[in-house]
Design a protein around this motif. Structure first.
Motif, mmCIF file in Angstrom:
data_model
loop_
_atom_site.group_PDB
_atom_site.id
_atom_site.type_symbol
_atom_site.label_atom_id
_atom_site.label_comp_id
_atom_site.label_asym_id
_atom_site.label_seq_id
_atom_site.Cartn_x
_atom_site.Cartn_y
_atom_site.Cartn_z
ATOM 1 N N LYS A 329 -4.861 -2.212 -9.385
ATOM 2 C CA LYS A 329 -5.651 -3.507 -9.654
ATOM 3 C C LYS A 329 -4.714 -4.389 -10.407
ATOM 4 N N GLY A 330 -4.828 -5.638 -9.799
ATOM 5 C CA GLY A 330 -3.610 -6.599 -10.543
ATOM 6 C C GLY A 330 -2.361 -6.711 -9.808
ATOM 7 N N THR A 331 -1.956 -5.736 -9.115
ATOM 8 C CA THR A 331 -0.885 -5.791 -8.449
ATOM 9 C C THR A 331 -0.957 -6.586 -7.081
ATOM 10 N N GLN A 332 0.145 -6.862 -6.612
ATOM 11 C CA GLN A 332 -0.108 -7.872 -5.301
ATOM 12 C C GLN A 332 -0.505 -6.921 -4.043
ATOM 13 N N ALA A 333 0.072 -5.729 -4.086
ATOM 14 C CA ALA A 333 -0.097 -4.728 -3.268
ATOM 15 C C ALA A 333 -1.808 -4.345 -3.310
ATOM 16 N N ASP A 334 -2.626 -4.506 -4.045
ATOM 17 C CA ASP A 334 -3.850 -4.358 -4.229
ATOM 18 C C ASP A 334 -4.613 -4.979 -3.320
ATOM 19 N N ALA A 335 -4.280 -6.057 -2.634
ATOM 20 C CA ALA A 335 -5.017 -6.654 -1.502
ATOM 21 C C ALA A 335 -4.847 -5.845 -0.129
ATOM 22 N N LEU A 336 -3.780 -4.941 -0.130
ATOM 23 C CA LEU A 336 -3.703 -4.508 1.429
ATOM 24 C C LEU A 336 -4.647 -3.205 1.557
ATOM 25 N N LYS A 337 -4.787 -2.996 2.888
ATOM 26 C CA LYS A 337 -5.728 -2.097 3.269
ATOM 27 C C LYS A 337 -4.733 -0.661 3.343
ATOM 28 N N ASN A 338 -5.130 0.297 2.642
ATOM 29 C CA ASN A 338 -4.656 1.604 2.703
ATOM 30 C C ASN A 338 -4.433 2.328 4.119
ATOM 31 N N LEU A 339 -3.318 2.855 4.195
ATOM 32 C CA LEU A 339 -3.237 3.806 5.517
ATOM 33 C C LEU A 339 -4.307 4.862 5.186
ATOM 34 N N PRO A 340 -4.778 5.517 6.447
ATOM 35 C CA PRO A 340 -5.651 6.759 6.306
ATOM 36 C C PRO A 340 -4.688 7.847 5.712
ATOM 37 N N ILE A 341 -5.445 8.666 4.855
ATOM 38 C CA ILE A 341 -5.042 9.647 4.015
ATOM 39 C C ILE A 341 -4.672 10.659 4.517
ATOM 40 N N LYS A 342 -5.136 11.075 5.862
ATOM 41 C CA LYS A 342 -4.344 12.099 6.738
ATOM 42 C C LYS A 342 -2.910 11.584 7.061
ATOM 43 N N ILE A 343 -2.673 10.457 7.216
ATOM 44 C CA ILE A 343 -1.279 10.072 7.806
ATOM 45 C C ILE A 343 -0.366 10.101 6.570
ATOM 46 N N VAL A 344 -0.925 9.548 5.577
ATOM 47 C CA VAL A 344 0.088 9.564 4.458
ATOM 48 C C VAL A 344 0.133 11.199 3.778
#
Length: 424
Positions: A329-344
């Motif tokens: 929270k508070g970082t610029q990337a916080d607004a991005l949608k996470n990739l599916p955890i299986k792919i990560v």
């Protein structure tokens, strides 16, 4: 006066901050406890780089509050700076001390502060302060705080702020004191050593290194993390030839894809990072090369992932600090949608598997060779850890106390990240 138990998470700068807290407490007549149960108070020095680590810290705070509800708890470090209110929900009686208030901890130990959250930004130099070493042979020297970058994923920047380079004369004085007190190894640390002096308009890292190396003591110098963005490659290639410097290069790339590096706002291309690595490997063929990669950044696709794999295959880092993307929270990337955890998870596994495969054979070069090592750590009864000039880990069994000695060993076995030595 009181006794305090200190638990530390995170980087070598955090380790040094805990050494400083211990030194300040002892100077004021307090004692440092070896276990929680015997302490009057608990000090937790936190880290906020990885979500996995912050989750572990949260559980630890809750567990200690449940087990020792009457003990004073002081939570400090990066997580305290950025998430003080969240910590208060875990333990409403906790005293929250930010990254610029370490020197105030001794007064809080024996008093009940009127303000239980102290996170206001101010300049507090973590140098030339009393400290109790975690390892009497290793002196950790912070040369700056904060950084010049604004990486989209980084919460440490929120905690530490902009670059503040410490005065060179104070750094040299601090290191001199440590060496006079018996240290034989010096670690330079910060959020990015390559930036030293940039807040004053000029990169002064090379000048600092030359002056440290000129100190009239017998010691080894480990230069900690340096990012590619302001890396003074020509000067450092020359300086690294000095026999006092460990041939160790920690250059975090975070991604081998220029597209992702741009999304992360890292400020360099992968070609620049690769040039640095290849130049150092050509000049120092057996240098220990460490890097960091974040897998699963929200905008990462399969092509980007393949570039990470290709980087591992080609550059073959000896040490890989691999992290799954953490949303803060508070970082610029916080607004991005996470990739599916299986792919990560899949990408993370593939990268680590390849790293272990490419690294497994690199230390076989040393098998049956006799090398000089410095014994810097005792790991248990008759068991020691040493480093050679390339900062390889060598584990040695010895009935004789060899801590702090420079000796010759024969390498009788090698692993992925360490070697086994036999004392000659």
């Amino acid at each position: 006066m009181a006794s305090a138990y200190i638990q530390t998470y995170g980087c070598s700068a955090n380790q040094n901050n805990s050494e400083i807290v211990a030194g300040l407490l002892a100077r004021d007549g307090n004692t440092i406890a070896n276990d929680v149960a015997s302490a009057d108070a608990i000090i937790i020095n936190t880290c906020t780089v990885k979500e996995k680590t912050t989750d572990k810290i949260k559980r630890r705070i809750q567990d200690l509050q449940r087990l020792f509800p009457n003990k004073k708890m002081i939570v400090t470090g990066c997580m305290a700076q950025t998430d003080g209110e969240k910590i208060k929900k875990l333990n409403r009686n906790a005293i929250i001390v930010g990254t610029d208030h370490y020197t105030e901890i001794p007064s809080m130990l024996n008093e009940s502060p009127l303000i239980s959250i102290r996170t206001a930004k101010q300049k507090e130099e973590k140098i030339l302060l009393p400290k109790i070493f975690n390892n009497n042979l290793i002196a950790i020297a912070q040369i700056s705080e904060g950084c010049v970058s604004n990486c989209t994923f980084c919460k440490t920047k929120i905690a530490k702020g902009n670059l503040q380079s410490y005065p060179q004369e104070k750094i040299l004085q601090s290191i001199t004191q440590d060496l006079q007190n018996g240290a034989q190894e010096v670690w330079l640390t910060s959020q990015g050593n390559e930036n030293y002096g940039m807040d004053q308009g000029k990169n002064k890292l090379s000048e600092l290194l030359k002056n440290i190396l000129a100190l009239p003591f017998d010691f080894k110098l480990r230069i900690g993390m340096m990012n590619p963005i302001n890396f003074p490659i020509d000067d450092l290639i020359t300086i690294y030839k000095h026999p006092k410097i460990y041939k160790f290069l920690h250059l975090p790339i975070q991604s081998a894809s220029n597209r992702i590096l741009k999304d992360m706002k890292r400020g360099y291309t992968i070609e620049k990072a690769e040039k640095i690595i290849k130049t150092f490997k050509k000049r120092f063929p057996h240098i220990t090369f460490a890097t960091d990669i974040i897998t699963g950044y929200p905008t990462e696709n399969e092509e980007d992932h393949q570039k990470n794999l290709q980087f591992i295959q080609t550059l073959q880092p000896d040490i890989l600090n691999l992290s799954k993307f953490s949303k803060h929270k508070g970082t610029q990337a916080d607004a991005l949608k996470n990739l599916p955890i299986k792919i990560v998870n899949q990408r993370n596994t593939e990268i680590m598997r390849l790293h272990r495969q490419t690294t497994a054979g690199r230390k076989r070069h040393y098998l049956n060779k006799i090398i000089e090592v410095f014994i810097n750590t005792k790991k248990g009864n008759n068991f020691y850890e040493a480093r050679d000039e390339n900062y390889n880990i060598i584990l040695i069994s010895s009935l004789e106390n060899i801590l702090g000695k420079t000796i010759h060993v024969k390498i009788i076995n090698t692993g992925v990240h360490h070697m086994i030595g036999e004392k000659i």
